[in-house]
Design an enzyme around this catalytic site. Structure first.
Site, PDB file in Angstrom:
ATOM      1  N   HIS A  86      26.030  26.638  26.482  1.00 10.34           N
ATOM      2  CA  HIS A  86      26.869  26.323  25.313  1.00 10.34           C
ATOM      3  C   HIS A  86      27.810  25.136  25.570  1.00 10.34           C
ATOM      4  CE1 HIS A  86      29.624  29.023  27.415  1.00 10.34           C
ATOM      5  NE2 HIS A  86      29.085  30.118  26.912  1.00 10.34           N
TER       6      HIS A  86
ATOM      7  N   ASP B 209      23.913  32.505  20.572  1.00  8.53           N
ATOM      8  CA  ASP B 209      24.964  33.204  21.305  1.00  8.53           C
ATOM      9  C   ASP B 209      25.470  34.393  20.485  1.00  8.53           C
ATOM     10  OD1 ASP B 209      26.590  33.742  23.465  1.00  8.53           O
ATOM     11  OD2 ASP B 209      28.120  32.268  22.964  1.00  8.53           O
TER      12      ASP B 209
ATOM     13  N   GLN C 206      34.261  36.607  28.991  1.00  7.59           N
ATOM     14  CA  GLN C 206      33.706  37.394  30.085  1.00  7.59           C
ATOM     15  C   GLN C 206      34.810  38.244  30.731  1.00  7.59           C
ATOM     16  OE1 GLN C 206      30.385  37.183  31.043  1.00  7.59           O
ATOM     17  NE2 GLN C 206      29.817  35.538  29.652  1.00  7.59           N
TER      18      GLN C 206
ATOM     19  N   LEU D  88      37.274  32.543  21.264  1.00  8.14           N
ATOM     20  CA  LEU D  88      36.004  32.871  20.626  1.00  8.14           C
ATOM     21  C   LEU D  88      35.166  33.730  21.562  1.00  8.14           C
ATOM     22  CD1 LEU D  88      35.049  29.424  19.030  1.00  8.14           C
ATOM     23  CD2 LEU D  88      35.903  31.451  17.850  1.00  8.14           C
TER      24      LEU D  88
END
Length: 377
Positions: free
Chosen positions: A208, A266, A134, A301
């Site tokens: 997640h 995702d 983010q 990731l």
């Protein structure tokens, strides 16, 4: 249409050999149109619901691009994902508003492709320390008024909101909004006690699981342990073979039970696309094979490049029984979105959204609202 010869998913009984019938949009006890589909040697399952994916085929939900959203919906449907709840990310409010408005217009126009059944706001109410992929410059303190403005812009489509419960004002945010949206703990440094308090106040999901949160250890169980200890909480799991080790996928299903696990993809805009670099929320990601990382930090990731059907198939390859995997990819997400009364299983009276899989779980065909989908479209 009468689908015959297949092993049909049944939530209570497992896979049973029976016919699946529909003459229009709804599943029925019989069919009178004379059409048949031979599913001998195949599995017949409900269309899947992805409650957490960002993009595919070169497009991202956060672009707020109407044409891009339609391309995404068409691609998802071609993969057997008949319901979508695309995820935004940490963006400025003006852009999130546009994202919500585009989604509302898409749904109102009943655009082709998978049915848009909600919006998942993964951000901006997250922790800087666990922001992951983010954009930290756009993080925002939990803000009830802001969320309500976004809900209004979406015409009520916002169904899921991610939150770091340790942030100032987060607990008050949960108390104010838990009856209007599903609040999911995410991108957080929260310890066990903080997470338990968030669940006590009404948070009901974990985004997640394991990713972007403290590790689950024997003296500090954190968000994972708190979620286990609160039986009403469901947990998302990315089973793409990259984010979570297969042993941990097996452990999560054993620990939480198939009724509390939500398989998600995702997936990013690079899904269905070649290797390379792609924009991502004001940043850039790099994709090699089935692994996507931040371009400036290959150890971080950035999401997956696998669709939900592929993730479900991976879960089965890791040792999860097919019935449990289908439940986690079709039933549980539909329940979270509040659409299980009409979607998510093959019960009579529900919408005829279903997928046909061969014995190796390869996708053969998709039916959407009772019509065979042209997967080449």
């Amino acid at each position: 249409m009468r689908i015959t010869g297949g092993q049909v998913f049944d939530l209570q009984e497992g896979f049973v050999k029976r016919d699946v019938c529909f003459d229009g949009r709804l599943l029925s006890n019989s069919s009178s149109d004379g059409k048949t589909y031979d599913a001998t040697g195949c599995y017949v399952i409900p269309g899947l619901t992805d409650v957490h994916f960002h993009g595919c085929k070169g497009h991202d939900f956060s672009d707020a691009d109407p044409e891009g959203l339609e391309i995404m919906a068409r691609y998802e449907l071609s993969r057997g994902v008949t319901q979508i709840c695309p995820a935004g990310m940490t963006l400025l409010e003006d852009q999130l508003t546009k994202v919500c408005q585009v989604a509302a217009a898409h749904k109102a126009a009943d655009k082709p492709g998978a049915a848009l059944c909600g919006i998942n706001l993964e951000g901006p109410f997250l922790s800087m320390a666990k922001k992951g992929a983010q954009n930290g410059d756009w993080l925002h303190a939990p803000d009830v008024d802001m969320l309500r403005r976004l809900i209004a812009a979406s015409q009520g489509l916002v169904k899921l909101v991610s939150l770091a419960p340790e942030e100032p004002g987060a607990m008050e945010f949960i108390e104010a909004m838990e009856s209007e949206v599903t609040i999911s703990l995410a991108h957080t440094t929260a310890d066990y006690d903080t997470a338990m308090e968030a669940f006590r106040l009404g948070a009901r999901q974990v985004t997640h699981l394991f990713n972007a949160m403290p590790a689950f250890t024997h003296r500090a169980p954190g968000v994972v342990g708190a979620a286990f200890d609160h039986p009403q909480v469901k947990v998302e799991l990315i089973s793409d073979g990259v984010h979570i080790h297969p042993s941990v996928v097996r452990a999560v299903f054993q620990l939480f039970g198939a009724g509390r696990v939500i398989l998600i993809s995702d997936s990013l805009r690079a899904t269905g696309m070649p290797d390379g670099r792609y924009p991502f929320g004001g940043q850039e990601i790099e994709v090699h094979g089935n692994r996507a990382t931040m371009a400036d930090d290959p150890n971080t990731l950035a999401g997956s490049v696998s669709d939900l059907m592929a993730c479900m198939r991976s879960a089965v390859s890791f040792g999860i029984p097919l019935h449990d995997a289908v439940r986690a990819a079709a039933v549980n997400p539909a329940q979270v979105l509040g659409i299980f009364d009409r979607l998510g299983s093959l019960d009579v009276g529900k919408t005829a959204n279903l997928a046909i899989l061969d014995q190796d779980l390869n996708l053969k065909d998709v039916f959407f609202r009772g019509q065979l989908v042209d997967r080449g479209a």
